[in-house]
Enzyme design. Structure first.
Site, short mmCIF file in Angstrom:
data_model
loop_
_atom_site.label_atom_id
_atom_site.label_comp_id
_atom_site.label_asym_id
_atom_site.label_seq_id
_atom_site.Cartn_x
_atom_site.Cartn_y
_atom_site.Cartn_z
N ASP A 3 0.86 -1.17 0.00
CA ASP A 3 0.00 0.00 0.00
C ASP A 3 0.90 1.23 0.00
OD1 ASP A 3 -2.39 1.66 0.60
OD2 ASP A 3 -1.40 1.88 2.55
N ALA A 4 0.41 2.33 -0.50
CA ALA A 4 1.24 3.54 -0.59
C ALA A 4 1.05 4.47 0.59
CB ALA A 4 0.95 4.28 -1.89
N ARG A 41 -7.41 13.16 6.29
CA ARG A 41 -7.17 11.75 6.05
C ARG A 41 -8.42 10.91 6.31
NH1 ARG A 41 -4.99 7.77 3.15
NH2 ARG A 41 -4.28 6.00 4.40
N SER A 70 -2.43 0.68 -4.87
CA SER A 70 -2.90 1.83 -4.12
C SER A 70 -4.18 2.43 -4.69
CB SER A 70 -1.80 2.91 -4.13
OG SER A 70 -2.26 4.13 -3.58
N ASN A 71 -4.88 3.15 -3.82
CA ASN A 71 -6.01 3.97 -4.26
C ASN A 71 -5.58 5.13 -5.13
OD1 ASN A 71 -8.13 2.56 -3.02
ND2 ASN A 71 -8.01 3.76 -1.13
#
Length: 228
Positions: A16-17, A47, A123-124
């Site tokens: 994940d980033a 966030r 990642s998103n």
């Protein structure tokens, strides 16, 4: 969940980033002096809403890319604290393209690459966001591929997102170890079929969701010792 448990049979390490490789709060950190006492509150709300909007848009069937979602979440945080500052908004969004990576990341990835593991991001983030973050942190020579949810048209933890790494790397799901600092993402990846190392940087509680991480580590320097 024991930290000394080992994981075997891995060919690829997929990360994940945001929050795992890159510090999402470093954007506000670069402009902390301009936000004063509101800095931490703005960063945390930014966030939180960013993640909430990915889940809600997925459930609603109204996808927008992560750049738009990130802008919408920042606008919410500004509105919540009655901040009207277009220049600061622009600078914070620019800073999101130049997030700092966590201190141990380059060394940990270098060790993994030297041991022959394929390294990738799932990642998103949009392709442009991920390319910018990787380049800014000098990880270009370590990360081989960036997989973005934009190729699936829906956000994590939808199984179609995790499938991108299997298809793109041409390995079986159980030959991938996935790393995320987000407990919900670790659960989602495990439920899909990945081996999972939960990078519990922030002392989170374990999620009550389908899928359990195989190991829990505090930062990525522990990962090479986990993989046998």
């Amino acid at each position: 969940m024991p930290e000394n448990k080992s994981i075997e049979g891995i060919k690829a390490c997929v990360f994940d980033a945001y929050g795992t490789l890159f510090d999402v709060h470093s954007a506000v950190g670069k402009h902390r002096h301009r936000l004063g006492d509101l800095a931490d509150q703005v960063s945390n709300i930014w966030r939180t809403k960013q993640l909430e909007y990915t889940w809600l848009r997925s459930l609603m069937g109204h996808h927008a890319d992560f750049w738009q979602v990130t802008q919408d979440a920042l606008d919410f945080a500004f509105d919540m604290h009655s901040i009207n500052n277009p220049d600061l908004r622009r600078d914070l969004m620019d800073a999101y393209l130049k997030l700092d990576c966590y201190p141990e990341v380059p060394e940990a990835l270098s060790i993994l690459k030297s041991r022959g593991f394929n390294l990738a991001i799932l990642s998103n983030g949009t392709p442009a966001m991920l390319d910018a973050a990787v380049k800014n942190s000098g990880l270009d020579d370590l990360i081989e591929k960036n997989f973005s949810v934009e190729d699936a048209g829906i956000f994590k933890p939808d199984c179609r997102v995790y499938r991108l790494a299997v298809d793109g790397l041409k390995v079986r799901s159980e030959e991938i170890v996935f790393q995320s600092s987000n407990a919900w993402d670790a659960s989602g990846a495990s439920a899909f079929g990945f081996k999972v190392a939960w990078v519990n940087r922030f002392g989170q509680s374990e999620e009550r969701l389908p899928g359990k991480p195989d190991v829990e580590i505090r930062n990525l320097m522990a990962l090479p010792d986990v993989l046998k």
